[in-house]
Write a protein that holds these residues in place. Sequence first.
Motif, PDB file in Angstrom:
ATOM      1  N   ASP A  45     -24.701 -27.834  -9.279  1.00 33.46           N
ATOM      2  CA  ASP A  45     -24.696 -28.456 -10.495  1.00 33.46           C
ATOM      3  C   ASP A  45     -24.223 -27.601 -11.710  1.00 33.46           C
ATOM      4  O   ASP A  45     -24.461 -27.768 -12.927  1.00 33.46           O
ATOM      5  CB  ASP A  45     -26.045 -29.271 -10.910  1.00 33.46           C
ATOM      6  N   ALA A  46     -23.829 -26.219 -11.331  1.00 29.37           N
ATOM      7  CA  ALA A  46     -23.174 -25.503 -12.325  1.00 29.37           C
ATOM      8  C   ALA A  46     -21.950 -26.014 -12.673  1.00 29.37           C
ATOM      9  O   ALA A  46     -21.388 -26.582 -12.292  1.00 29.37           O
ATOM     10  CB  ALA A  46     -22.923 -24.189 -11.476  1.00 29.37           C
ATOM     11  N   GLU A  47     -21.668 -25.554 -14.138  1.00 23.65           N
ATOM     12  CA  GLU A  47     -20.447 -26.167 -14.738  1.00 23.65           C
ATOM     13  C   GLU A  47     -19.264 -25.280 -14.309  1.00 23.65           C
ATOM     14  O   GLU A  47     -18.136 -25.899 -14.509  1.00 23.65           O
ATOM     15  CB  GLU A  47     -20.623 -26.043 -16.269  1.00 23.65           C
ATOM     16  N   VAL A  48     -19.495 -24.198 -14.201  1.00 25.30           N
ATOM     17  CA  VAL A  48     -18.395 -23.304 -13.607  1.00 25.30           C
ATOM     18  C   VAL A  48     -18.464 -22.540 -12.442  1.00 25.30           C
ATOM     19  O   VAL A  48     -19.716 -22.248 -12.015  1.00 25.30           O
ATOM     20  CB  VAL A  48     -18.051 -22.238 -14.768  1.00 25.30           C
ATOM     21  N   ILE A  49     -17.625 -22.920 -11.441  1.00 25.56           N
ATOM     22  CA  ILE A  49     -17.667 -22.133 -10.022  1.00 25.56           C
ATOM     23  C   ILE A  49     -16.850 -20.928 -10.137  1.00 25.56           C
ATOM     24  O   ILE A  49     -15.497 -21.086 -10.393  1.00 25.56           O
ATOM     25  CB  ILE A  49     -17.211 -23.119  -9.096  1.00 25.56           C
ATOM     26  N   VAL A  50     -17.343 -19.870  -9.969  1.00 27.34           N
ATOM     27  CA  VAL A  50     -16.504 -18.437  -9.951  1.00 27.34           C
ATOM     28  C   VAL A  50     -16.610 -18.318  -8.167  1.00 27.34           C
ATOM     29  O   VAL A  50     -17.298 -17.940  -7.698  1.00 27.34           O
ATOM     30  CB  VAL A  50     -17.171 -17.287 -10.398  1.00 27.34           C
ATOM     31  N   PHE A  51     -15.215 -18.352  -7.728  1.00 31.66           N
ATOM     32  CA  PHE A  51     -15.174 -18.267  -6.432  1.00 31.66           C
ATOM     33  C   PHE A  51     -14.589 -16.997  -5.902  1.00 31.66           C
ATOM     34  O   PHE A  51     -13.396 -16.316  -5.979  1.00 31.66           O
ATOM     35  CB  PHE A  51     -14.080 -19.319  -5.738  1.00 31.66           C
ATOM     36  N   ALA A  52     -15.435 -16.137  -5.266  1.00 29.18           N
ATOM     37  CA  ALA A  52     -15.194 -14.715  -4.782  1.00 29.18           C
ATOM     38  C   ALA A  52     -14.406 -15.003  -3.358  1.00 29.18           C
ATOM     39  O   ALA A  52     -15.444 -14.747  -2.512  1.00 29.18           O
ATOM     40  CB  ALA A  52     -16.204 -13.802  -4.835  1.00 29.18           C
ATOM     41  N   GLY A  53     -13.429 -15.202  -3.349  1.00 29.41           N
ATOM     42  CA  GLY A  53     -12.995 -15.494  -1.776  1.00 29.41           C
ATOM     43  C   GLY A  53     -11.372 -15.546  -2.066  1.00 29.41           C
ATOM     44  O   GLY A  53     -10.880 -15.028  -3.057  1.00 29.41           O
ATOM     45  N   VAL A  54     -10.747 -16.535  -1.006  1.00 34.56           N
ATOM     46  CA  VAL A  54      -9.194 -16.675  -1.182  1.00 34.56           C
ATOM     47  C   VAL A  54      -8.837 -18.034  -1.706  1.00 34.56           C
ATOM     48  O   VAL A  54      -9.742 -18.668  -2.033  1.00 34.56           O
ATOM     49  CB  VAL A  54      -8.490 -16.289  -0.021  1.00 34.56           C
ATOM     50  N   HIS A  55      -7.611 -18.089  -2.038  1.00 33.17           N
ATOM     51  CA  HIS A  55      -7.078 -19.207  -2.894  1.00 33.17           C
ATOM     52  C   HIS A  55      -7.536 -20.534  -2.245  1.00 33.17           C
ATOM     53  O   HIS A  55      -7.823 -21.441  -2.865  1.00 33.17           O
ATOM     54  CB  HIS A  55      -5.470 -19.205  -2.983  1.00 33.17           C
ATOM     55  N   PHE A  56      -7.187 -20.780  -0.720  1.00 33.84           N
ATOM     56  CA  PHE A  56      -7.534 -22.063  -0.084  1.00 33.84           C
ATOM     57  C   PHE A  56      -9.011 -22.411  -0.370  1.00 33.84           C
ATOM     58  O   PHE A  56      -9.457 -23.479  -0.392  1.00 33.84           O
ATOM     59  CB  PHE A  56      -7.315 -22.023   1.328  1.00 33.84           C
ATOM     60  N   MET A  57      -9.933 -21.195  -0.272  1.00 36.34           N
ATOM     61  CA  MET A  57     -11.376 -21.620  -0.557  1.00 36.34           C
ATOM     62  C   MET A  57     -11.805 -22.265  -2.016  1.00 36.34           C
ATOM     63  O   MET A  57     -12.405 -23.090  -2.224  1.00 36.34           O
ATOM     64  CB  MET A  57     -12.100 -20.481  -0.229  1.00 36.34           C
ATOM     65  N   ALA A  58     -11.184 -21.539  -3.023  1.00 41.22           N
ATOM     66  CA  ALA A  58     -11.211 -21.843  -4.323  1.00 41.22           C
ATOM     67  C   ALA A  58     -10.710 -23.446  -4.539  1.00 41.22           C
ATOM     68  O   ALA A  58     -11.209 -24.256  -5.266  1.00 41.22           O
ATOM     69  CB  ALA A  58     -10.589 -20.867  -5.312  1.00 41.22           C
ATOM     70  N   GLU A  59      -9.510 -23.714  -3.664  1.00 44.19           N
ATOM     71  CA  GLU A  59      -8.918 -24.958  -3.992  1.00 44.19           C
ATOM     72  C   GLU A  59      -9.811 -25.920  -3.591  1.00 44.19           C
ATOM     73  O   GLU A  59      -9.993 -26.978  -4.092  1.00 44.19           O
ATOM     74  CB  GLU A  59      -7.603 -25.013  -2.968  1.00 44.19           C
TER      75      GLU A  59
ATOM     76  N   ASN B 120     -13.580 -31.855 -12.090  1.00 43.75           N
ATOM     77  CA  ASN B 120     -13.704 -31.787 -13.292  1.00 43.75           C
ATOM     78  C   ASN B 120     -14.482 -30.520 -13.864  1.00 43.75           C
ATOM     79  O   ASN B 120     -14.472 -30.345 -15.191  1.00 43.75           O
ATOM     80  CB  ASN B 120     -14.554 -32.881 -14.142  1.00 43.75           C
ATOM     81  N   LYS B 121     -14.483 -29.552 -12.789  1.00 49.40           N
ATOM     82  CA  LYS B 121     -14.940 -28.109 -13.236  1.00 49.40           C
ATOM     83  C   LYS B 121     -14.130 -27.237 -13.434  1.00 49.40           C
ATOM     84  O   LYS B 121     -12.910 -27.282 -12.723  1.00 49.40           O
ATOM     85  CB  LYS B 121     -16.185 -28.049 -12.172  1.00 49.40           C
ATOM     86  N   LEU B 122     -14.529 -26.316 -14.032  1.00 49.92           N
ATOM     87  CA  LEU B 122     -13.479 -25.154 -14.146  1.00 49.92           C
ATOM     88  C   LEU B 122     -13.830 -24.304 -12.859  1.00 49.92           C
ATOM     89  O   LEU B 122     -15.120 -23.722 -12.726  1.00 49.92           O
ATOM     90  CB  LEU B 122     -13.931 -24.265 -15.260  1.00 49.92           C
ATOM     91  N   VAL B 123     -12.725 -23.990 -12.134  1.00 50.66           N
ATOM     92  CA  VAL B 123     -12.969 -23.216 -10.884  1.00 50.66           C
ATOM     93  C   VAL B 123     -12.301 -21.871 -10.938  1.00 50.66           C
ATOM     94  O   VAL B 123     -10.953 -21.811 -11.354  1.00 50.66           O
ATOM     95  CB  VAL B 123     -12.501 -23.875  -9.464  1.00 50.66           C
ATOM     96  N   LEU B 124     -12.978 -20.778 -11.127  1.00 48.64           N
ATOM     97  CA  LEU B 124     -12.015 -19.218 -11.399  1.00 48.64           C
ATOM     98  C   LEU B 124     -12.076 -18.684 -10.002  1.00 48.64           C
ATOM     99  O   LEU B 124     -12.931 -18.760  -9.119  1.00 48.64           O
ATOM    100  CB  LEU B 124     -13.098 -18.662 -12.315  1.00 48.64           C
ATOM    101  N   LEU B 125     -10.864 -18.033  -9.905  1.00 49.75           N
ATOM    102  CA  LEU B 125     -10.602 -17.155  -8.700  1.00 49.75           C
ATOM    103  C   LEU B 125     -10.248 -15.676  -9.257  1.00 49.75           C
ATOM    104  O   LEU B 125      -9.295 -15.661 -10.252  1.00 49.75           O
ATOM    105  CB  LEU B 125      -9.582 -17.841  -7.754  1.00 49.75           C
ATOM    106  N   PRO B 126     -11.126 -14.733  -9.012  1.00 50.94           N
ATOM    107  CA  PRO B 126     -10.822 -13.581  -9.840  1.00 50.94           C
ATOM    108  C   PRO B 126      -9.117 -13.019  -9.779  1.00 50.94           C
ATOM    109  O   PRO B 126      -8.666 -12.463 -10.617  1.00 50.94           O
ATOM    110  CB  PRO B 126     -11.467 -12.282  -8.840  1.00 50.94           C
ATOM    111  N   ASP B 127      -8.509 -13.130  -8.743  1.00 55.78           N
ATOM    112  CA  ASP B 127      -7.053 -12.849  -8.425  1.00 55.78           C
ATOM    113  C   ASP B 127      -6.428 -13.881  -7.770  1.00 55.78           C
ATOM    114  O   ASP B 127      -6.678 -14.254  -6.588  1.00 55.78           O
ATOM    115  CB  ASP B 127      -7.160 -11.478  -7.551  1.00 55.78           C
TER     116      ASP B 127
END
Length: 324
Positions: free
Chosen positions: A65-79, A87-94
Amino acid sequence: MFTTAIVQNNPAREIPVDLFAAIQALKQELNAVILAHYYQEPDIQDIADYIGDSLGLAQQAAKTDAEVIVFAGVHFMAETAKILNPNKLVLLPDLAAGCSLADSCPSQEFAAFKAAHPDHLVISYINCTAEIKAMSDIICTSSNAVQIVRQIPLNRPIIFAPDRNLGRYVMQQTGRNMLLWQGSCIVHETFSEKKLVQLKIQHPAAEVLAHPECEPPILRHADYVGSTTALLKFCQKSTASSFIVATEPGIIHQMRKEASHKNFIPAPPMNNNCNCNECPYMRLNTLEKLYLAMKNRSPEIKLSEEIVTAALKPLQRMLAMSVK
Ligand code: 13P
Ligand code: SF4
């Protein structure tokens, strides 16, 4: 403990001295959750709210239920997290943290392959792009692939993409014939059978743990084959005190934390002069980039509505079919 958290103050890049404290503060401010894969560097694993394999991460993303997901993994996982939370902000560090396996299955070629076999059900390993997911009937991960294929009626032909090694392993486990896309992971195909056998001779009591993305000669020597979470659980329960680990060595950080009295030896790559058993994509993420992504609310994952709608269905089927 958090030894690398103290970095030089760098006004140009505005990196705080205590990155751990700064990330915790941003987490509160953004109402964010940090999800990390076991292949991330130890500091990222230590600051994550949840560490897991691809299935566990998708399940966490589906229920957060967090508003922002910070995904420390690779692109397909963040996708995947974005498809489950459009509708949420999903961030990928690189954003360059890709995946050789996902790259081995370009969408145009896969569309032609699928069109040539219209009667086949398409099961795709989660290590693929959102476009491939959108063309699939069901998604699976390394922890539920066997379970999912067993639920498909025997008279239904199956295309399995993109990992030929996982596909071959699932065929052996289920006795099902499947049409395999010939993709592979550069990390899991790097292990040397000869060096593995030499290590086994040096450590005769050690059990060999392997991820199903490994090539058949490595899997033949394995005492246990499973997803990263399954390998972690296995070494906790096993009575053995020593393990040779044939997957990305990032997982060994958790293994040592959870079974500190046991010995974990990374399986060696063919080439002595490289760290080829480390995933170059996963390792692009750093604590510093994770902090900057949260501070700048960027880079974020963006997907078209059309892709999200089409890719959500096979992901939801996977989540439903994974329930015990
Ligand atoms: P799991 O997370 O399913 O163990 O897969 C490992 C992997 O290669 C992720 O890219
Ligand atoms: Fe992709 Fe292999 Fe890296 Fe996993 S380990 S993210 S499959 S390149």
